[in-house]
Motif scaffolding. Structure first.
Motif, PDB file in Angstrom:
ATOM      1  N   GLU A 108       0.816  -1.397   0.018  1.00 26.28           N
ATOM      2  CA  GLU A 108      -0.009  -0.026  -0.085  1.00 26.28           C
ATOM      3  C   GLU A 108       0.948   1.200   0.085  1.00 26.28           C
ATOM      4  OE1 GLU A 108      -0.393  -2.251   2.938  1.00 26.28           O
ATOM      5  OE2 GLU A 108      -1.546  -3.407   1.466  1.00 26.28           O
ATOM      6  N   GLU A 109       2.097   1.183   0.557  1.00 24.52           N
ATOM      7  CA  GLU A 109       2.963   2.372   0.692  1.00 24.52           C
ATOM      8  C   GLU A 109       4.044   2.700  -0.557  1.00 24.52           C
ATOM      9  OE1 GLU A 109       5.148   2.369   4.240  1.00 24.52           O
ATOM     10  OE2 GLU A 109       3.329   1.852   5.495  1.00 24.52           O
ATOM     11  N   THR A 110       3.821   1.480  -1.584  1.00 22.76           N
ATOM     12  CA  THR A 110       4.666   1.749  -2.684  1.00 22.76           C
ATOM     13  C   THR A 110       3.766   2.372  -3.935  1.00 22.76           C
ATOM     14  OG1 THR A 110       3.967  -0.290  -3.581  1.00 22.76           O
ATOM     15  CG2 THR A 110       6.132  -0.276  -2.120  1.00 22.76           C
ATOM     16  N   THR A 111       4.538   2.993  -4.759  1.00 22.31           N
ATOM     17  CA  THR A 111       3.737   3.689  -5.976  1.00 22.31           C
ATOM     18  C   THR A 111       4.045   2.799  -7.226  1.00 22.31           C
ATOM     19  OG1 THR A 111       5.390   5.040  -6.273  1.00 22.31           O
ATOM     20  CG2 THR A 111       3.542   6.052  -4.844  1.00 22.31           C
TER      21      THR A 111
END
Length: 54
Positions: free
Chosen positions: A38-41
């Protein structure tokens, strides 16, 4: 001479325990350094490099 078997077996047991401990340390370190999805793009390609454009 009959003591050679248990000594080798004990050494192998110690090595196996050390390998398992090292494995657990690596897994714990990897989990600590893990970045939740969820914290990666998502990487977006640079438009300059698309085919047919300058």
């Amino acid at each position: 001479m009959s003591d050679d078997g248990p000594v080798e077996g004990r050494g192998e047991q110690i090595q196996q325990a050390e390998r398992e401990a090292a494995r657990q340390r690596l897994l714990a370190q990897a989990e600590a350094e893990r970045i939740p999805a969820e914290e990666t793009t998502r990487a977006v390609p640079d438009r300059r490099w698309r085919r047919g454009q300058r």
